[in-house]
Design a protein around this motif. Sequence first.
Motif, PDB file in Angstrom:
ATOM      1  N   ALA A   1       4.783 -42.902 -51.255  1.00  0.00           N
ATOM      2  CA  ALA A   1       3.708 -42.145 -51.553  1.00  0.00           C
ATOM      3  C   ALA A   1       2.813 -41.936 -50.313  1.00  0.00           C
ATOM      4  N   SER A   2       3.215 -42.727 -49.231  1.00  0.00           N
ATOM      5  CA  SER A   2       2.256 -42.782 -47.892  1.00  0.00           C
ATOM      6  C   SER A   2       2.733 -41.502 -47.276  1.00  0.00           C
ATOM      7  N   PRO A   3       1.812 -41.225 -46.369  1.00  0.00           N
ATOM      8  CA  PRO A   3       1.858 -39.799 -45.770  1.00  0.00           C
ATOM      9  C   PRO A   3       2.984 -40.005 -44.576  1.00  0.00           C
ATOM     10  N   ARG A   4       3.328 -38.907 -44.332  1.00  0.00           N
ATOM     11  CA  ARG A   4       4.564 -38.999 -43.110  1.00  0.00           C
ATOM     12  C   ARG A   4       3.798 -39.140 -41.765  1.00  0.00           C
ATOM     13  N   SER A   5       4.233 -39.982 -41.000  1.00  0.00           N
ATOM     14  CA  SER A   5       3.652 -40.585 -39.775  1.00  0.00           C
ATOM     15  C   SER A   5       4.715 -40.579 -38.710  1.00  0.00           C
ATOM     16  N   THR A   6       5.922 -40.139 -38.825  1.00  0.00           N
ATOM     17  CA  THR A   6       6.929 -40.379 -38.016  1.00  0.00           C
ATOM     18  C   THR A   6       6.631 -39.094 -36.831  1.00  0.00           C
ATOM     19  N   VAL A   7       7.243 -39.793 -35.647  1.00  0.00           N
ATOM     20  CA  VAL A   7       6.932 -38.712 -34.575  1.00  0.00           C
ATOM     21  C   VAL A   7       8.333 -38.064 -34.199  1.00  0.00           C
ATOM     22  N   PRO A   8       8.507 -36.726 -34.389  1.00  0.00           N
ATOM     23  CA  PRO A   8       9.974 -36.164 -33.945  1.00  0.00           C
ATOM     24  C   PRO A   8      10.508 -36.251 -32.811  1.00  0.00           C
ATOM     25  N   ARG A   9      11.910 -36.253 -32.731  1.00  0.00           N
ATOM     26  CA  ARG A   9      12.618 -36.770 -31.420  1.00  0.00           C
ATOM     27  C   ARG A   9      12.261 -35.479 -30.390  1.00  0.00           C
ATOM     28  N   MET A  10      12.100 -34.428 -31.049  1.00  0.00           N
ATOM     29  CA  MET A  10      11.973 -33.061 -30.392  1.00  0.00           C
ATOM     30  C   MET A  10      10.816 -32.133 -30.826  1.00  0.00           C
ATOM     31  N   THR A  11      10.182 -31.561 -30.012  1.00  0.00           N
ATOM     32  CA  THR A  11       9.131 -30.581 -30.335  1.00  0.00           C
ATOM     33  C   THR A  11       9.372 -29.362 -29.639  1.00  0.00           C
ATOM     34  N   VAL A  12       9.367 -28.290 -30.289  1.00  0.00           N
ATOM     35  CA  VAL A  12       9.608 -26.842 -29.660  1.00  0.00           C
ATOM     36  C   VAL A  12       8.470 -26.161 -29.804  1.00  0.00           C
ATOM     37  N   LEU A  13       7.563 -26.119 -28.999  1.00  0.00           N
ATOM     38  CA  LEU A  13       6.256 -25.145 -29.004  1.00  0.00           C
ATOM     39  C   LEU A  13       6.646 -23.792 -29.040  1.00  0.00           C
ATOM     40  N   GLY A  14       5.309 -22.950 -29.467  1.00  0.00           N
ATOM     41  CA  GLY A  14       5.258 -21.630 -29.794  1.00  0.00           C
ATOM     42  C   GLY A  14       5.829 -20.609 -28.738  1.00  0.00           C
ATOM     43  N   VAL A  15       6.136 -19.409 -29.099  1.00  0.00           N
ATOM     44  CA  VAL A  15       6.498 -18.541 -28.191  1.00  0.00           C
ATOM     45  C   VAL A  15       5.613 -18.189 -27.051  1.00  0.00           C
ATOM     46  N   GLN A  16       6.249 -18.123 -25.944  1.00  0.00           N
ATOM     47  CA  GLN A  16       5.405 -17.646 -24.541  1.00  0.00           C
ATOM     48  C   GLN A  16       5.780 -16.500 -24.204  1.00  0.00           C
ATOM     49  N   PRO A  17       4.933 -15.564 -23.952  1.00  0.00           N
ATOM     50  CA  PRO A  17       5.616 -14.083 -23.535  1.00  0.00           C
ATOM     51  C   PRO A  17       6.227 -14.022 -21.984  1.00  0.00           C
ATOM     52  N   GLY A  18       7.031 -13.330 -22.029  1.00  0.00           N
ATOM     53  CA  GLY A  18       8.089 -13.292 -20.963  1.00  0.00           C
ATOM     54  C   GLY A  18       9.081 -12.484 -20.779  1.00  0.00           C
ATOM     55  N   GLU A  19       9.649 -12.258 -19.942  1.00  0.00           N
ATOM     56  CA  GLU A  19      10.948 -11.359 -20.169  1.00  0.00           C
ATOM     57  C   GLU A  19      12.253 -12.382 -19.560  1.00  0.00           C
ATOM     58  N   PRO A  20      12.742 -12.980 -20.688  1.00  0.00           N
ATOM     59  CA  PRO A  20      12.468 -12.787 -22.106  1.00  0.00           C
ATOM     60  C   PRO A  20      11.541 -13.776 -22.413  1.00  0.00           C
ATOM     61  N   PRO A  21      11.074 -13.676 -23.762  1.00  0.00           N
ATOM     62  CA  PRO A  21      10.157 -14.548 -24.289  1.00  0.00           C
ATOM     63  C   PRO A  21      10.905 -15.933 -24.240  1.00  0.00           C
ATOM     64  N   TYR A  22       9.996 -17.021 -24.318  1.00  0.00           N
ATOM     65  CA  TYR A  22      10.698 -18.303 -24.266  1.00  0.00           C
ATOM     66  C   TYR A  22       9.873 -19.372 -24.880  1.00  0.00           C
ATOM     67  N   ARG A  23      10.233 -20.681 -25.342  1.00  0.00           N
ATOM     68  CA  ARG A  23       9.457 -21.634 -26.013  1.00  0.00           C
ATOM     69  C   ARG A  23       9.673 -22.820 -25.237  1.00  0.00           C
ATOM     70  N   LEU A  24       8.659 -23.662 -24.916  1.00  0.00           N
ATOM     71  CA  LEU A  24       8.516 -24.800 -24.171  1.00  0.00           C
ATOM     72  C   LEU A  24       9.202 -26.000 -25.341  1.00  0.00           C
TER      73      LEU A  24
END
Length: 81
Positions: free
Chosen positions: A5-28
């Motif tokens: 019943a407790s809220p999720r408080s784990t930290v993911p092993r990896m974070t993929v950030l939002g799409v950045q414009p570019g040629e080609p677009p990429y995610r950090l």
Amino acid sequence: MTESASPRSTVPRMTVLGVQPGEPPYRLVEIGGELVGQAHSLADVLDIAHRAGLGRLDLDDPDDVRWVGGDKFTWFPGLWG
């Protein structure tokens, strides 16, 4: 309160950030809060994880990967808001 019943408080092993414009677009990509690379595709995310020694990741498990600004299929800016 029980564990389930407790809220999720784990930290993911990896974070993929939002799409950045570019040629080609990429995610950090971050591991442990540290920027470790740019991904232009899902294959790049897996390659970065492998090179970082993360082993197998379940790309749909929020304990493994947090997708910011879209999901694993979002690779172009502006498609989802």
